[in-house]
Write a protein that holds these residues in place. Structure first.
Motif, PDB file in Angstrom:
ATOM      1  N   VAL A 609       0.853  -1.521   0.457  1.00  0.00           N
ATOM      2  CA  VAL A 609       0.284  -0.084  -0.395  1.00  0.00           C
ATOM      3  C   VAL A 609       1.054   1.368  -0.154  1.00  0.00           C
ATOM      4  CG1 VAL A 609      -1.482   0.814   1.090  1.00  0.00           C
ATOM      5  CG2 VAL A 609      -1.846  -1.072   1.333  1.00  0.00           C
ATOM      6  N   PHE A 610       1.683   1.350   0.851  1.00  0.00           N
ATOM      7  CA  PHE A 610       2.676   2.522   1.088  1.00  0.00           C
ATOM      8  C   PHE A 610       3.848   2.733  -0.212  1.00  0.00           C
ATOM      9  CE2 PHE A 610       3.133   1.402   5.368  1.00  0.00           C
ATOM     10  CZ  PHE A 610       2.392   3.190   6.200  1.00  0.00           C
ATOM     11  N   GLY A 611       3.892   1.928  -1.096  1.00  0.00           N
ATOM     12  CA  GLY A 611       4.119   1.648  -1.933  1.00  0.00           C
ATOM     13  C   GLY A 611       3.540   1.952  -2.887  1.00  0.00           C
ATOM     14  N   ARG A 612       2.500   1.590  -3.377  1.00  0.00           N
ATOM     15  CA  ARG A 612       1.264   2.328  -4.922  1.00  0.00           C
ATOM     16  C   ARG A 612       1.529   3.172  -4.290  1.00  0.00           C
ATOM     17  NH1 ARG A 612       0.242  -1.933  -7.764  1.00  0.00           N
ATOM     18  NH2 ARG A 612       0.298  -3.521  -6.470  1.00  0.00           N
ATOM     19  N   LEU A 613       0.998   4.080  -3.695  1.00  0.00           N
ATOM     20  CA  LEU A 613       0.696   5.299  -2.781  1.00  0.00           C
ATOM     21  C   LEU A 613       1.419   6.378  -3.039  1.00  0.00           C
ATOM     22  CD1 LEU A 613      -0.998   5.596   0.436  1.00  0.00           C
ATOM     23  CD2 LEU A 613      -2.019   6.137  -1.774  1.00  0.00           C
ATOM     24  N   ARG A 614       3.301   6.247  -2.775  1.00  0.00           N
ATOM     25  CA  ARG A 614       3.935   6.778  -2.699  1.00  0.00           C
ATOM     26  C   ARG A 614       4.492   6.688  -4.393  1.00  0.00           C
ATOM     27  NH1 ARG A 614       9.621   6.313  -3.976  1.00  0.00           N
ATOM     28  NH2 ARG A 614       9.018   3.245  -5.255  1.00  0.00           N
ATOM     29  N   VAL A 616       2.750   5.116  -7.970  1.00  0.00           N
ATOM     30  CA  VAL A 616       1.398   5.287  -8.537  1.00  0.00           C
ATOM     31  C   VAL A 616       0.901   6.620  -8.494  1.00  0.00           C
ATOM     32  CG1 VAL A 616      -0.085   4.267  -9.404  1.00  0.00           C
ATOM     33  CG2 VAL A 616       1.661   2.616  -8.681  1.00  0.00           C
ATOM     34  N   GLU A 617       0.746   7.347  -7.260  1.00  0.00           N
ATOM     35  CA  GLU A 617      -0.410   7.933  -6.782  1.00  0.00           C
ATOM     36  C   GLU A 617       0.319   9.392  -6.167  1.00  0.00           C
ATOM     37  OE1 GLU A 617      -4.319   7.099  -4.467  1.00  0.00           O
ATOM     38  OE2 GLU A 617      -3.673   5.078  -4.970  1.00  0.00           O
ATOM     39  N   LYS A 618       1.908   9.304  -6.243  1.00  0.00           N
ATOM     40  CA  LYS A 618       2.675  10.665  -6.152  1.00  0.00           C
ATOM     41  C   LYS A 618       2.351  11.620  -4.731  1.00  0.00           C
ATOM     42  CE  LYS A 618       3.365  10.799 -11.211  1.00  0.00           C
ATOM     43  NZ  LYS A 618       2.613   9.404 -11.097  1.00  0.00           N
ATOM     44  N   CYS A 619       2.102  10.274  -4.295  1.00  0.00           N
ATOM     45  CA  CYS A 619       1.722  10.668  -2.754  1.00  0.00           C
ATOM     46  C   CYS A 619       3.477  11.267  -1.479  1.00  0.00           C
ATOM     47  CB  CYS A 619       0.943  10.163  -1.442  1.00  0.00           C
ATOM     48  SG  CYS A 619      -0.724  10.147  -1.942  1.00  0.00           S
ATOM     49  N   GLY A 620       3.597  12.253  -0.833  1.00  0.00           N
ATOM     50  CA  GLY A 620       4.169  12.269   0.086  1.00  0.00           C
ATOM     51  C   GLY A 620       3.652  11.845   1.484  1.00  0.00           C
ATOM     52  N   PRO A 621       4.946  11.670   2.224  1.00  0.00           N
ATOM     53  CA  PRO A 621       4.269  12.025   3.753  1.00  0.00           C
ATOM     54  C   PRO A 621       2.857  11.863   3.757  1.00  0.00           C
ATOM     55  CG  PRO A 621       7.248  12.804   3.675  1.00  0.00           C
ATOM     56  CD  PRO A 621       6.130  12.715   2.466  1.00  0.00           C
ATOM     57  N   TYR A 622       2.980  13.383   3.774  1.00  0.00           N
ATOM     58  CA  TYR A 622       1.316  14.076   4.543  1.00  0.00           C
ATOM     59  C   TYR A 622       0.039  13.057   4.094  1.00  0.00           C
ATOM     60  CZ  TYR A 622      -2.164  17.228   5.929  1.00  0.00           C
ATOM     61  OH  TYR A 622      -3.534  18.054   6.104  1.00  0.00           O
TER      62      TYR A 622
END
Length: 720
Positions: A609-614, A616-622
């Motif tokens: 989940v963390f990998g896809r958010l980081r 694929v969905e281009k998310c930073g920590p916040y």
């Protein structure tokens, strides 16, 4: 009266800079197409030099040799009487373009440069090529003298044009152009183009084929038309595996499909189609109104036809193969089958083209090295299947790598027998290893037929430990023996790194031990989630020559093992599925057994989940935190989610340096942290992210805890 046309598209296993081999495969594909009555063929993107040349595209030699190959293609008798759509780089007015060259009867009809370039993920086409920005415009391109000598032409049209024959009109798309919102086929189709060719270099990624197929179907569903999709197949020399699956679609229906995974160097897909079906599909008022107002494409007019003319002139065999209203059910593999097939084909190409004698895997008894071994066994199964079909290329390659002479009668029809010749496994135990992992490793090796070695390396580990004590006067201890965290980690890393050293020694010498020459390639077995978290020792046995599972999640690997247990008749795999993942680098006590997920502070599913958010969905920590509050809020409190997010980004950041030395891995997942081209990020971070983590803590402190039924709603005044 029908107007029938036989069309051919291809999957070719081209290899970067293998100009001779690429030429032979191109000519073989054209010969097959002609034997089936095709009058138009389309091959994969940049098929002459190979798609994966990368910075070699900037070398004049690559362009020169591409022209030399094209001169041989033009001169060949194989290319007479058929229109061929061929890919190569072309320098026009000192600018390098990714082009399609359309030829017929020793003439170049036109050169079509690519207009929209792939430039994200694994692709960096803008590094080598420039997009053609003069849409629906063309210029004269002056041919090199080696081509003029064959074609007797001085110049040919170069640009965004279409080909008009006596009976139809053909337009060209290149790979990424299909994936763009305003694809060229839309305007071409409105201006009367009936046949579209698409030449691709599209790599395999788990669950990706559906997207590609839907785009191909959609391209002609509203518009009407015939769509020929060609693709590279195989390992072009890098981390990617191009998964073929050439296909032909008519009016939104796939009517012919090639294999997605294959050991074939050349695969031709043909279909005989009535062009009148396209015209009937387009007889709609709204489409006609848009077509009447569409902008005009320049047409290169040629004095020949692609259709046969009359239905009764077509052979009975072709009449039976007439598509008409026939619908083909597209073949999709499950993710488990994709893992069994894609990396296996990639390994086969790497093995035969590197001209080595086999693979070596440190078999730990855990699920990752198990999955790597089973993928190698899958490769052996594919080789045996191809050998039973009499595939001459596979048989020839297999004879060479096992040390048999070319004229030998050896045929690798037994997967376990072939596996024993080319695959070597080794269990490297220490005093911290369990009898269960040693037993599982031995039973798996027996089941797949690998040549297995079982050893204890305690003497080597002890020697290094004693050396340190001799030099420093200090003797490090494990945590369970009263040692510090630094001592505990160092003693684990000694074992891990020594396994890498031993692996390479055995890989270089095992063929010699068995009376053969050459060496073996070492395979790594770190999955994508471990790399993402940095849960591996730098330069340990995860460091290898190549890694077939480096882009696959632990979750998918478990599903693959469950599939292979039945599909490959390997009942031993059930014991791997039930085992707790462990590195076995610390002493086992009555109260402690090392566990991967406990060490990491998160589960493998959470890592995915963390990998896809980081990525694929281009998310930073916040933004990762804000999304997970909604997704995980029913089971975890905001404070718990905040701690998990901060832990992940801290560990990911401080271990980024490991990705700079990551073993080249088969790319199979969209969130791979591979530092080479795909995941371009710093490897020295402010790993405690003081600004970002502070903001997460501030929000987490005031959000309601939805993980408990009694969690109160937050007061609106506190959120303003």
């Amino acid at each position: 009266m029908g107007h029938l046309i036989t069309l051919a598209t291809y999957s070719l296993n081209q290899w970067a800079l293998d100009f001779q081999g690429n030429l032979e495969r191109i000519l073989a594909s054209i010969a097959i197409a002609k034997s089936r009555g095709a009058t138009l063929r389309v091959g994969p993107e940049l098929e002459i030099p190979g798609y994966g040349c990368y910075d070699h595209f900037l070398e004049g030699d690559t362009v020169l040799h591409s022209w030399e190959v094209l001169a041989k293609i033009l001169s060949s008798e194989e290319t007479q009487g058929i229109v061929c759509d061929i890919g190569m780089p072309v320098v026009h007015k000192n600018v390098i373009y990714n082009c399609r060259v359309i030829i017929h009867d020793r003439q170049i009809l036109l050169i079509r440069p690519k207009m929209w370039l792939a430039n994200d993920g694994n692709y960096r086409e803008l590094r080598y090529f420039t997009p053609w920005q003069k849409h629906r415009q063309w210029e004269d391109h002056y041919l090199p003298r080696i081509i003029q000598a064959v074609t007797k032409q001085v110049k040919v049209p170069f640009g965004d044009v279409v080909l008009s024959t006596l009976d139809t009109c053909v337009g060209i798309e290149l790979c990424e152009e299909l994936f763009t919102p305003a694809s060229p086929h839309i305007l071409m189709g409105l201006d009367g183009v009936e046949i579209f060719t698409n030449s691709s270099g599209s790599h395999h990624e788990l669950r990706k084929l559906y997207t590609r197929v839907e785009l191909i179907k959609e391209a002609t569903l509203k518009l009407g038309g015939i769509y020929l999709y060609a693709n590279q197949q195989g390992c072009d020399g890098d981390r990617l595996y191009y998964d073929g699956c050439a296909m032909i679609a008519v009016n939104g229906r796939v009517v012919a499909q090639g294999t997605q995974f294959s050991l074939n160097d050349v695969e031709v897909v043909t279909a005989t189609i009535d062009i009148e079906d396209v015209r009937a599909h387009r007889a709609k008022s709204s489409r006609s109104m848009q077509a009447a107002a569409s902008e005009r494409y320049h047409r290169i007019e040629v004095p020949f036809a692609l259709t046969s003319g009359k239905f009764d002139e077509v052979s009975e065999e072709d009449q039976v193969g007439l598509i008409g209203s026939k619908r083909l059910d597209v073949r999709y593999h499950t993710p488990e089958e994709e893992i069994a097939l894609g990396p296996a084909c990639w390994l086969w190409d790497y093995l035969r083209r590197s001209r080595t004698q086999g693979y070596f895997v440190p078999l730990s008894g855990g699920i990752d090295s198990c999955a790597t071994a089973v993928i190698v066994f899958s490769m052996c199964r594919l080789v045996a299947e191809a050998a039973r079909r009499g595939d001459p290329q596979v048989i020839s390659d297999a004879r060479r790598m096992v040390g048999e002479p070319p004229d030998s009668d050896y045929v690798p029809t037994d997967a376990r027998e072939f596996c024993n010749r080319v695959f070597h496994t080794c269990y490297m135990g220490t005093e911290n290893s369990s009898s269960e992992t040693r037993r599982r490793a031995k039973q798996l090796a027996d089941a797949i037929g690998s040549y297995h070695v079982d050893l204890n390396m305690d003497t080597v580990v002890t020697s290094v430990r004693n050396l340190f004590t001799l030099v420093t006067g200090a003797r490090p201890r494990f945590r369970s023996q009263g040692g510090s965290a630094a001592e505990n980690l160092a003693l684990q890393n000694i074992q891990a790194r020594l396994r890498m050293v031993i692996s390479y020694m055995f890989a270089q010498l095992m063929p010699w031990v068995r009376g053969k020459s050459g060496g073996l390639l070492v395979l790594g077995s770190a999955n994508v989630d471990e790399s993402l978290r940095g849960y591996l020792t730098k330069y340990d046995c995860s460091s290898a020559d190549i890694n077939p599972i480096g882009g696959i999640s632990k979750t998918d690997l478990k599903k693959f093992i469950a599939y292979a247990q039945t599909a490959f008749d390997l009942p031993i795999l059930s014991s791997f599925l039930s085992a707790v993942p462990t590195a076995e680098l610390e002493p086992i006590t009555e109260t402690y057994v090392q566990s991967d997920e406990a060490d990491m502070g998160m589960t493998y599913d959470e890592l995915s989940v963390f990998g896809r958010l980081r990525k694929v969905e281009k998310c930073g920590p916040y933004s990762t935190f804000t999304k997970l509050v909604h997704e995980w809020g029913a089971t975890l409190s905001p404070l718990q989610i905040a701690e998990k997010v901060k832990l992940f980004f801290f560990e990911h950041a401080r271990n980024r340096h490991k990705m700079t030395t990551l073993t080249p891995s088969y790319h199979a997942e969209s969130y791979s942290p591979d530092d080479n081209r795909f995941d371009l990020r710093p490897f020295l971070y402010p790993s405690r992210f003081p600004w970002q983590f502070k903001k997460i803590d501030e929000i987490a402190a005031v959000l309601p805890d939805r993980s408990h039924p009694s969690g109160a709603l937050i007061d609106k005044a506190k959120t303003d």
